[in-house]
Design a protein around this motif. Structure first.
Motif, PDB file in Angstrom:
ATOM      1  N   LEU A 272       0.810  -1.197   0.000  1.00 22.87           N
ATOM      2  CA  LEU A 272       0.000   0.000   0.000  1.00 22.87           C
ATOM      3  C   LEU A 272       0.851   1.258   0.000  1.00 22.87           C
ATOM      4  O   LEU A 272       0.471   2.275  -0.562  1.00 22.87           O
ATOM      5  N   ASN A 273       2.000   1.207   0.631  1.00 22.42           N
ATOM      6  CA  ASN A 273       2.885   2.367   0.698  1.00 22.42           C
ATOM      7  C   ASN A 273       4.322   1.889   0.526  1.00 22.42           C
ATOM      8  O   ASN A 273       5.044   1.679   1.505  1.00 22.42           O
ATOM      9  N   PRO A 274       4.764   1.692  -0.726  1.00 22.86           N
ATOM     10  CA  PRO A 274       6.084   1.105  -0.958  1.00 22.86           C
ATOM     11  C   PRO A 274       7.244   1.951  -0.462  1.00 22.86           C
ATOM     12  O   PRO A 274       8.354   1.457  -0.316  1.00 22.86           O
ATOM     13  N   SER A 275       7.021   3.222  -0.202  1.00 16.50           N
ATOM     14  CA  SER A 275       8.131   4.066   0.272  1.00 16.50           C
ATOM     15  C   SER A 275       8.301   3.999   1.782  1.00 16.50           C
ATOM     16  O   SER A 275       9.283   4.507   2.320  1.00 16.50           O
ATOM     17  N   LEU A 276       7.354   3.360   2.488  1.00 15.87           N
ATOM     18  CA  LEU A 276       7.408   3.334   3.949  1.00 15.87           C
ATOM     19  C   LEU A 276       8.664   2.654   4.485  1.00 15.87           C
ATOM     20  O   LEU A 276       9.321   3.208   5.385  1.00 15.87           O
ATOM     21  N   PRO A 277       9.064   1.465   3.983  1.00 15.35           N
ATOM     22  CA  PRO A 277      10.289   0.846   4.522  1.00 15.35           C
ATOM     23  C   PRO A 277      11.512   1.744   4.373  1.00 15.35           C
ATOM     24  O   PRO A 277      12.349   1.808   5.269  1.00 15.35           O
ATOM     25  N   GLY A 278      11.606   2.453   3.249  1.00 14.34           N
ATOM     26  CA  GLY A 278      12.732   3.357   3.059  1.00 14.34           C
ATOM     27  C   GLY A 278      12.729   4.491   4.051  1.00 14.34           C
ATOM     28  O   GLY A 278      13.772   4.866   4.592  1.00 14.34           O
TER      29      GLY A 278
ATOM     30  N   ILE B 236      16.551  -7.969   4.366  1.00 15.52           N
ATOM     31  CA  ILE B 236      16.013  -6.850   3.591  1.00 15.52           C
ATOM     32  C   ILE B 236      16.995  -6.478   2.478  1.00 15.52           C
ATOM     33  O   ILE B 236      18.183  -6.284   2.735  1.00 15.52           O
ATOM     34  N   PRO B 237      16.521  -6.364   1.243  1.00 13.85           N
ATOM     35  CA  PRO B 237      17.392  -5.936   0.132  1.00 13.85           C
ATOM     36  C   PRO B 237      17.601  -4.423   0.169  1.00 13.85           C
ATOM     37  O   PRO B 237      16.835  -3.666  -0.434  1.00 13.85           O
ATOM     38  N   PHE B 238      18.616  -3.976   0.859  1.00 10.92           N
ATOM     39  CA  PHE B 238      18.828  -2.536   1.025  1.00 10.92           C
ATOM     40  C   PHE B 238      18.968  -1.818  -0.316  1.00 10.92           C
ATOM     41  O   PHE B 238      18.535  -0.672  -0.459  1.00 10.92           O
ATOM     42  N   ALA B 239      19.572  -2.455  -1.295  1.00 12.83           N
ATOM     43  CA  ALA B 239      19.762  -1.804  -2.595  1.00 12.83           C
ATOM     44  C   ALA B 239      18.438  -1.417  -3.235  1.00 12.83           C
ATOM     45  O   ALA B 239      18.370  -0.484  -4.034  1.00 12.83           O
ATOM     46  N   ALA B 240      17.363  -2.143  -2.903  1.00 12.42           N
ATOM     47  CA  ALA B 240      16.047  -1.864  -3.496  1.00 12.42           C
ATOM     48  C   ALA B 240      15.225  -0.874  -2.689  1.00 12.42           C
ATOM     49  O   ALA B 240      14.168  -0.440  -3.145  1.00 12.42           O
ATOM     50  N   LEU B 241      15.681  -0.492  -1.509  1.00 16.31           N
ATOM     51  CA  LEU B 241      14.900   0.430  -0.679  1.00 16.31           C
ATOM     52  C   LEU B 241      14.829   1.809  -1.326  1.00 16.31           C
ATOM     53  O   LEU B 241      15.847   2.348  -1.786  1.00 16.31           O
TER      54      LEU B 241
ATOM     55  N   ARG C 206      12.977  11.449  -0.226  1.00 17.32           N
ATOM     56  CA  ARG C 206      13.356  12.742  -0.801  1.00 17.32           C
ATOM     57  C   ARG C 206      12.402  13.825  -0.315  1.00 17.32           C
ATOM     58  O   ARG C 206      11.233  13.560  -0.050  1.00 17.32           O
ATOM     59  N   ARG C 207      12.918  15.060  -0.245  1.00 17.53           N
ATOM     60  CA  ARG C 207      12.057  16.181   0.135  1.00 17.53           C
ATOM     61  C   ARG C 207      11.082  16.513  -0.978  1.00 17.53           C
ATOM     62  O   ARG C 207       9.971  16.986  -0.732  1.00 17.53           O
ATOM     63  N   SER C 208      11.500  16.299  -2.223  1.00 13.03           N
ATOM     64  CA  SER C 208      10.620  16.555  -3.359  1.00 13.03           C
ATOM     65  C   SER C 208      10.894  15.500  -4.431  1.00 13.03           C
ATOM     66  O   SER C 208      12.011  14.985  -4.555  1.00 13.03           O
ATOM     67  N   GLY C 209       9.894  15.187  -5.199  1.00  8.54           N
ATOM     68  CA  GLY C 209      10.050  14.204  -6.257  1.00  8.54           C
ATOM     69  C   GLY C 209       9.869  12.783  -5.751  1.00  8.54           C
ATOM     70  O   GLY C 209       9.760  12.524  -4.543  1.00  8.54           O
ATOM     71  N   GLU C 210       9.852  11.858  -6.687  1.00  6.93           N
ATOM     72  CA  GLU C 210       9.659  10.456  -6.348  1.00  6.93           C
ATOM     73  C   GLU C 210      10.952   9.858  -5.779  1.00  6.93           C
ATOM     74  O   GLU C 210      12.047  10.152  -6.269  1.00  6.93           O
ATOM     75  N   PRO C 211      10.829   9.028  -4.743  1.00  6.94           N
ATOM     76  CA  PRO C 211      12.030   8.340  -4.232  1.00  6.94           C
ATOM     77  C   PRO C 211      12.571   7.355  -5.257  1.00  6.94           C
ATOM     78  O   PRO C 211      11.830   6.842  -6.096  1.00  6.94           O
ATOM     79  N   VAL C 212      13.874   7.108  -5.222  1.00  9.35           N
ATOM     80  CA  VAL C 212      14.508   6.157  -6.135  1.00  9.35           C
ATOM     81  C   VAL C 212      15.205   5.082  -5.306  1.00  9.35           C
ATOM     82  O   VAL C 212      15.600   5.326  -4.160  1.00  9.35           O
TER      83      VAL C 212
END
Length: 269
Positions: free
Chosen positions: A3-9, A36-41, A45-51
């Protein structure tokens, strides 16, 4: 988190994102974190989509700081091996493999076949799996592509019957910078010493043989190489030990002398 893929990061990286200007990051994880695959986390970011972290950083996972010190001490002043790469791939696992049938015919025993499946404890001791392992024909193509990319005369390729436990235990593998296994992996958290990679379960005479290169075997190797690649399922997994990360196949190859190990947290399809 679907539901929120950026939450783990955000949870894991948010507190340190301001310190992540360095390109190369060493990750020493404990408890459940090595899974946990840290490379995929996704990096917050303050602005824009996380990578994903891997888009901006080189990620190196280490079981502990003490292992890092040991690896650096072992590699200090060590001469580079003369060979480029040794590949062990596409072993013979099944008694109905065409290569196995041909070997039996040549040996004059066309009716011979694999012994019946054994219980888990017996399988671990003998190196024979308790379940049938299907052939991995693409690993043969993988081996061909690797040696084609290597400088002529610098590589070693062991496939089929030659991709054996005996070949993996041969000290001659230490003469190559990279040792690449493309086969089935097995993880046994109940008996970590029986984790490892499967190699050919049959010899050139068509007879069954022990094929598991177990963690116990790997700890006994002397493999002073730059890199071991474990192109097999779940090879980065192991038993979690507090303060030391996961104890499994990767740790075994580091103990054997490999400076780096490439492994997988998942099944390799």
């Amino acid at each position: 988190n679907a539901l929120n893929p950026s939450l783990p990061g955000r949870v894991l990286l948010g507190p340190v994102v301001g310190e992540m200007a360095i390109r190369r990051l060493l990750v020493v994880a404990d408890g459940a974190l090595p899974y946990i695959p840290f490379a995929a986390l996704p990096v917050p970011r303050r602005s824009g989509e996380p990578v994903p972290m891997v888009a901006e950083h080189e990620i190196v996972s280490l079981p502990s700081a003490s292992v890092l010190a040991l690896l650096r001490r072992e590699a200090a002043g060590r001469a580079a091996p003369p060979g480029s790469v040794a590949v062990l791939a596409d072993p013979v696992f099944e008694d109905d493999d065409p290569r196995e049938r041909a070997a039996l015919r040549q040996a004059g025993a066309p009716g011979a076949s694999r012994p019946p499946a054994q219980p888990k404890d017996a399988a671990g001791r003998s190196g024979m799996p308790a379940v049938v392992l299907p052939r991995l024909p693409s690993t043969g193509a993988e081996a061909d592509a690797i040696v084609e990319a290597a400088p002529p005369g610098t590589w070693l390729k062991r496939v089929g019957f030659d991709a054996s436990r005996a070949a993996a235990r041969d000290p001659a593998l230490g003469r190559y910078r990279i040792v690449h296994f493309a086969t089935h992996g097995v993880i046994d958290n109940e008996t970590p010493g029986q984790s490892g990679v499967f190699l050919s379960l049959f010899g050139h005479d068509g007879r069954a043989q022990a094929g598991l290169l177990s963690l116990q075997d790997i700890y006994g190797l002397r493999l002073p190489v730059d890199l071991v690649v474990l192109s097999a399922c779940n090879t980065a997994l192991g038993r979690p030990v507090r303060g030391e990360g996961l104890v499994g196949t990767v740790r075994g190859f580091m103990h054997a002398g490999a400076r780096r190990v490439v492994a997988s947290l998942w099944k390799v399809d």
